[in-house]
Write an enzyme that holds these catalytic residues in place. Structure first.
Site, PDB file in Angstrom:
ATOM      1  N   ASP A  45       0.842  -1.191   0.000  1.00  0.00           N
ATOM      2  CA  ASP A  45       0.000   0.000   0.000  1.00  0.00           C
ATOM      3  C   ASP A  45       0.883   1.250   0.000  1.00  0.00           C
ATOM      4  O   ASP A  45       1.491   1.589   1.016  1.00  0.00           O
ATOM      5  CB  ASP A  45      -0.906  -0.014   1.238  1.00  0.00           C
ATOM      6  CG  ASP A  45      -1.827   1.189   1.275  1.00  0.00           C
ATOM      7  OD1 ASP A  45      -2.900   1.124   0.642  1.00  0.00           O
ATOM      8  OD2 ASP A  45      -1.471   2.204   1.916  1.00  0.00           O
ATOM      9  N   TYR A  50       3.831   9.513   0.193  1.00  0.00           N
ATOM     10  CA  TYR A  50       4.848   8.822   0.988  1.00  0.00           C
ATOM     11  C   TYR A  50       6.266   9.071   0.459  1.00  0.00           C
ATOM     12  O   TYR A  50       7.239   8.855   1.184  1.00  0.00           O
ATOM     13  CB  TYR A  50       4.582   7.309   1.033  1.00  0.00           C
ATOM     14  CG  TYR A  50       3.231   6.921   1.593  1.00  0.00           C
ATOM     15  CD1 TYR A  50       2.437   7.841   2.297  1.00  0.00           C
ATOM     16  CD2 TYR A  50       2.717   5.635   1.407  1.00  0.00           C
ATOM     17  CE1 TYR A  50       1.196   7.485   2.780  1.00  0.00           C
ATOM     18  CE2 TYR A  50       1.475   5.278   1.909  1.00  0.00           C
ATOM     19  CZ  TYR A  50       0.713   6.204   2.590  1.00  0.00           C
ATOM     20  OH  TYR A  50      -0.518   5.847   3.061  1.00  0.00           O
ATOM     21  N   LYS A  79      -2.095   6.007  -4.302  1.00  0.00           N
ATOM     22  CA  LYS A  79      -3.126   6.999  -3.983  1.00  0.00           C
ATOM     23  C   LYS A  79      -2.895   8.313  -4.717  1.00  0.00           C
ATOM     24  O   LYS A  79      -1.755   8.734  -4.938  1.00  0.00           O
ATOM     25  CB  LYS A  79      -3.160   7.260  -2.471  1.00  0.00           C
ATOM     26  CG  LYS A  79      -3.360   6.001  -1.639  1.00  0.00           C
ATOM     27  CD  LYS A  79      -3.434   6.294  -0.160  1.00  0.00           C
ATOM     28  CE  LYS A  79      -3.394   5.004   0.651  1.00  0.00           C
ATOM     29  NZ  LYS A  79      -2.047   4.407   0.699  1.00  0.00           N
ATOM     30  N   HIS A 112      -6.834   9.838  -1.858  1.00  0.00           N
ATOM     31  CA  HIS A 112      -6.229   9.809  -0.529  1.00  0.00           C
ATOM     32  C   HIS A 112      -7.065  10.541   0.521  1.00  0.00           C
ATOM     33  O   HIS A 112      -7.251  10.053   1.643  1.00  0.00           O
ATOM     34  CB  HIS A 112      -4.814  10.408  -0.602  1.00  0.00           C
ATOM     35  CG  HIS A 112      -3.890   9.923   0.452  1.00  0.00           C
ATOM     36  ND1 HIS A 112      -2.533   9.819   0.259  1.00  0.00           N
ATOM     37  CD2 HIS A 112      -4.099   9.510   1.722  1.00  0.00           C
ATOM     38  CE1 HIS A 112      -1.959   9.361   1.373  1.00  0.00           C
ATOM     39  NE2 HIS A 112      -2.886   9.177   2.271  1.00  0.00           N
TER      40      HIS A 112
END
Length: 322
Positions: A45, A50, A79, A112
């Site tokens: 994921d 990130y 996302k 997101h």
């Protein structure tokens, strides 16, 4: 040990236990992903926000090259970040993320947050984070509606860039509204979910609409203590909570395994992470034992409606959970 799968409303199977890439360091991310695949993880994921998708893709590529897995064995999730919600920005950023991963399509691509921020070009700053500039507090909204963004995400499915699409951090009324105009229904809803934030009515809604739920931050304050967030530091650690410890001792499992089983036994998917090889394996082994009804109720009874991932707390604006 292979994870059981959940059948999504898109017709695809999603592993119930995956590996979350939030806060995985760039320097170790490729090795972490490679080692997780070695242990048995098949779902990863990730997210634009990130900042480690390129490294995650390197870990995947190495595992495929070494014959550990084939691409079709993996379920890769990413996302859409808030600053790419404008309809004409969705496909280009998805293609950039696919290129970072080194793959042709995502198994699942998720919105997101249900908030649109003003566009920040990739050349200016990537990932762009919450602010329009690097000036603290410079949060600027876009006029893109969720409907505009969702239709652009549906186009990703039509073009073969995503097999399934989903949502994250949505509350009930927004989900009901989205379902009025969605031509492709969200396959998954990803939410903060742990014994301090159970959200039972939101789970009921998702279940009634055939939307699979993925829990993030399954260990409650743990991830946020690492960020030095005061609210998390002031909250009793779930790993040491007497209710969790007692149940763990009874089943000869770790507190982490009990917390994850509390979610998976109730039909949710989970995406824990660990850099420790032993814990990596333990976190995957959370579907092979059962808690009894009283134990499930005791854990759910710890609910405080306590949310850690709340923009109100760290941005002082964007009150999306108001």
């Amino acid at each position: 040990m292979a994870s059981p799968t959940l059948k999504l409303n898109s017709g695809h199977d999603m592993p119930q236990v995956g590996f979350g890439l939030w806060k995985v360091d760039n320097a170790t991310c490729a090795d972490t992903v490679y080692n997780a695949i070695k242990v048995g993880y098949r779902l990863f994921d990730g997210a634009c926000d990130y900042g480690n998708e390129k490294e995650a893709g390197e870990g995947v590529a190495r595992a495929i090259k070494d014959g550990l897995v084939k691409r079709e064995d993996l379920f890769l999730v990413s996302k859409l970040w808030n600053s790419f919600h404008d309809g004409d920005k969705v496909e280009p950023i998805c293609r950039k993320q696919l290129a970072d991963w080194g793959i042709d399509s995502f198994d699942l691509y998720i919105m997101h947050f249900p908030v649109a921020l003003k566009y920040v070009p990739v050349e200016t700053r990537y990932p762009p984070s919450w602010t329009h500039t690097e000036k603290e507090g410079d949060v600027q909204l876009s006029n893109a509606t969720i409907q505009e963004t969702w239709h652009a995400m549906e186009d990703l499915v039509h073009k073969g860039l995503a097999k399934s699409i989903g949502i994250s951090n949505f509350q009930g009324s927004l989900i009901l509204d989205l379902l009025r105009y969605a031509k492709i229904r969200p396959a998954t809803l990803q939410i903060e979910h742990h014994p301090y934030l159970v959200q039972p009515t939101l789970l009921q809604l998702a279940q009634s609409e055939g939307i699979a739920v993925t829990a993030y931050s399954s260990f409650g304050p743990q991830s946020f203590i690492e960020l030095e967030w005061q609210k998390a530091k002031d909250t009793p650690v779930l790993f040491e909570h007497p209710t969790i410890v007692t149940i763990a001792e009874k089943h000869k499992k770790t507190p982490a395994q009990v917390l994850l089983r509390w979610a998976t036994q109730r039909g949710l998917a989970v995406i824990p992470k660990s850099n420790n090889a032993a814990r990596l394996a333990q976190n995957l082994e959370v579907t092979g034992f059962d808690l009894d009804e009283k134990e499930l109720e005791a854990i759910s009874g710890l609910d405080r409606n306590l949310r850690f991932n709340n923009p109100t707390d760290y941005l002082r604006t964007l009150h999306i959970f108001a």
